[in-house]
Design a protein around this motif. Structure first.
Motif, mmCIF file in Angstrom:
data_model
loop_
_atom_site.group_PDB
_atom_site.id
_atom_site.type_symbol
_atom_site.label_atom_id
_atom_site.label_comp_id
_atom_site.label_asym_id
_atom_site.label_seq_id
_atom_site.Cartn_x
_atom_site.Cartn_y
_atom_site.Cartn_z
ATOM 1 N N UNK A 37 30.180 20.333 16.937
ATOM 2 C CA UNK A 37 29.615 19.820 15.603
ATOM 3 C C UNK A 37 28.244 20.440 15.366
ATOM 4 N N UNK A 38 27.679 21.107 16.415
ATOM 5 C CA UNK A 38 26.395 21.741 16.001
ATOM 6 C C UNK A 38 26.696 23.096 15.284
ATOM 7 N N UNK A 39 27.835 23.772 15.535
ATOM 8 C CA UNK A 39 28.414 24.848 15.046
ATOM 9 C C UNK A 39 28.622 24.727 13.323
ATOM 10 N N UNK A 40 29.313 23.531 13.128
ATOM 11 C CA UNK A 40 29.716 23.274 11.912
ATOM 12 C C UNK A 40 28.467 22.902 11.183
ATOM 13 N N UNK A 41 27.282 22.255 11.744
ATOM 14 C CA UNK A 41 26.093 21.821 11.282
ATOM 15 C C UNK A 41 25.397 22.976 10.650
ATOM 16 N N UNK A 52 24.662 12.947 7.408
ATOM 17 C CA UNK A 52 25.605 12.156 8.126
ATOM 18 C C UNK A 52 26.122 12.677 9.471
ATOM 19 N N UNK A 53 26.099 14.040 9.261
ATOM 20 C CA UNK A 53 26.552 15.102 10.441
ATOM 21 C C UNK A 53 25.313 15.023 11.650
ATOM 22 N N UNK A 54 24.075 15.101 11.239
ATOM 23 C CA UNK A 54 23.088 15.102 11.827
ATOM 24 C C UNK A 54 22.983 13.454 12.671
ATOM 25 N N UNK A 55 23.327 12.580 11.971
ATOM 26 C CA UNK A 55 23.540 11.162 12.521
ATOM 27 C C UNK A 55 24.422 11.040 13.633
ATOM 28 N N UNK A 56 25.653 11.789 13.161
ATOM 29 C CA UNK A 56 26.758 11.416 14.152
ATOM 30 C C UNK A 56 26.643 12.201 15.417
ATOM 31 N N UNK A 75 15.833 14.776 12.487
ATOM 32 C CA UNK A 75 15.896 15.866 11.375
ATOM 33 C C UNK A 75 16.633 14.991 10.146
ATOM 34 N N UNK A 76 17.547 14.221 10.724
ATOM 35 C CA UNK A 76 18.475 13.500 9.505
ATOM 36 C C UNK A 76 17.278 12.638 8.488
ATOM 37 N N UNK A 77 16.528 11.807 9.375
ATOM 38 C CA UNK A 77 15.718 10.720 8.726
ATOM 39 C C UNK A 77 14.867 11.490 7.826
ATOM 40 N N UNK A 78 14.302 12.626 8.108
ATOM 41 C CA UNK A 78 13.263 13.432 7.248
ATOM 42 C C UNK A 78 14.176 14.024 6.129
ATOM 43 N N UNK A 79 15.371 14.512 6.159
ATOM 44 C CA UNK A 79 16.249 15.128 5.216
ATOM 45 C C UNK A 79 16.582 14.024 4.110
ATOM 46 N N UNK A 84 16.266 11.140 -0.875
ATOM 47 C CA UNK A 84 16.354 9.677 -1.306
ATOM 48 C C UNK A 84 17.540 9.111 -0.916
ATOM 49 N N UNK A 85 18.092 9.573 0.101
ATOM 50 C CA UNK A 85 19.435 9.026 0.624
ATOM 51 C C UNK A 85 18.936 7.921 1.576
ATOM 52 N N UNK A 86 19.093 6.637 0.732
ATOM 53 C CA UNK A 86 18.723 5.617 1.782
ATOM 54 C C UNK A 86 19.574 5.172 2.992
ATOM 55 N N UNK A 87 20.918 4.960 2.598
ATOM 56 C CA UNK A 87 21.677 4.942 3.771
ATOM 57 C C UNK A 87 21.512 5.654 4.775
ATOM 58 N N UNK A 88 21.466 6.920 4.560
ATOM 59 C CA UNK A 88 21.278 7.931 5.850
ATOM 60 C C UNK A 88 20.037 7.701 6.478
ATOM 61 N N UNK A 89 18.847 7.379 5.672
ATOM 62 C CA UNK A 89 17.685 7.282 6.177
ATOM 63 C C UNK A 89 17.506 5.992 7.086
ATOM 64 N N UNK A 90 18.232 4.898 6.808
ATOM 65 C CA UNK A 90 18.316 3.752 7.501
ATOM 66 C C UNK A 90 19.143 3.795 8.887
ATOM 67 N N UNK A 91 20.017 4.814 8.670
ATOM 68 C CA UNK A 91 21.139 4.864 9.918
ATOM 69 C C UNK A 91 20.426 5.955 10.944
ATOM 70 N N UNK A 92 19.644 6.740 10.435
ATOM 71 C CA UNK A 92 18.948 7.565 11.223
ATOM 72 C C UNK A 92 17.674 6.749 11.969
#
Length: 217
Positions: A37-41, A52-56, A75-79, A84-92
């Motif tokens: 996953x890190x390689x894909x990232x 979402x990949x950072x969260x995973x 990192x996912x939270x800051x991105x 302005x991606x609120x769902x990703x912000x909340x999950x991170x």
């Protein structure tokens, strides 16, 4: 970031069970999977898919490499904030709050949960329930059982509690209610919620949840 202590094993295992149903919790995984996953990232642009990949990756690293898990969640939270991606912000935020909860960083975990609750109310109301549970656990681990119980009752009284598609949220709330009433020596209520969590587990889950519920009873 503190190392994961042996005293957190029971708590972590509690949140392991059927964990694919709960976005905020760690996912058991092999180091090779995380490496892939890190390689894909490294090939992904700074978009919502990357968040979402950072969260995973954070979820999959929590039990084996908690430092990596926190860094990727952050990192996912800051991105997500930048996009302005609120769902990703909340999950991170949930991933970071979970890590704070199991490493004993109570102040940081509490502050993040309060912030997550306010954000969830506006954009992802169901996710609010996870922050309630995290706060309950944070207070429980500090032996502040009355405060823990308060947050669990808020979760149970939440208008979306019964409607939650995340059945694990329902079970773990009932289980922790049983624990807290027992800790507060309100044994009748403790037994009641222990039985409620057991009955729910009988309907929805296999052996592990049944064992935890029986332990409360």
């Amino acid at each position: 970031m503190k190392r994961l202590k042996k005293t957190t094993i029971l708590f972590v295992s509690l949140f392991w069970i059927n964990i694919h149903m709960v976005y905020a919790q760690p996912l058991p995984s092999k180091p090779q999977t995380v490496d892939s996953l890190l390689a894909i990232l490294s090939t992904l642009p700074n978009d919502t898919n990357r968040v979402m990949n950072l969260h995973l990756i954070s979820q999959m690293s929590t039990l084996n490499n908690i430092g990596l898990a926190f860094n990727k969640a952050q990192e996912g939270y800051l991105l997500a904030q930048k996009l302005g991606f609120k769902k990703g912000e909340i999950l991170c935020m949930q991933s970071m709050a979970f890590i704070y909860a199991i490493t004993g960083e109570w102040v940081k975990g509490t502050e993040l949960c309060y912030k997550g609750i306010e954000l969830s109310k506006k954009y992802e109301p169901l996710e609010e329930l996870n922050f309630y549970i995290f706060l309950a656990v944070i207070f429980q681990k500090q032996n502040e059982d009355a405060k823990s119980l308060e947050w669990l009752l808020r979760a149970k009284k939440h208008p979306l509690f019964i409607k939650s598609s995340v059945r694990y949220v329902l079970w773990v709330t009932l289980f922790l209610l049983g624990q807290e009433y027992k800790n507060l020596n309100q044994l009748d209520s403790g037994f009641f919620y222990g039985k409620e969590s057991y009955d729910f587990a009988m309907s929805h889950y296999p052996n592990e949840e049944l064992g935890y519920s029986l332990w409360v009873m």
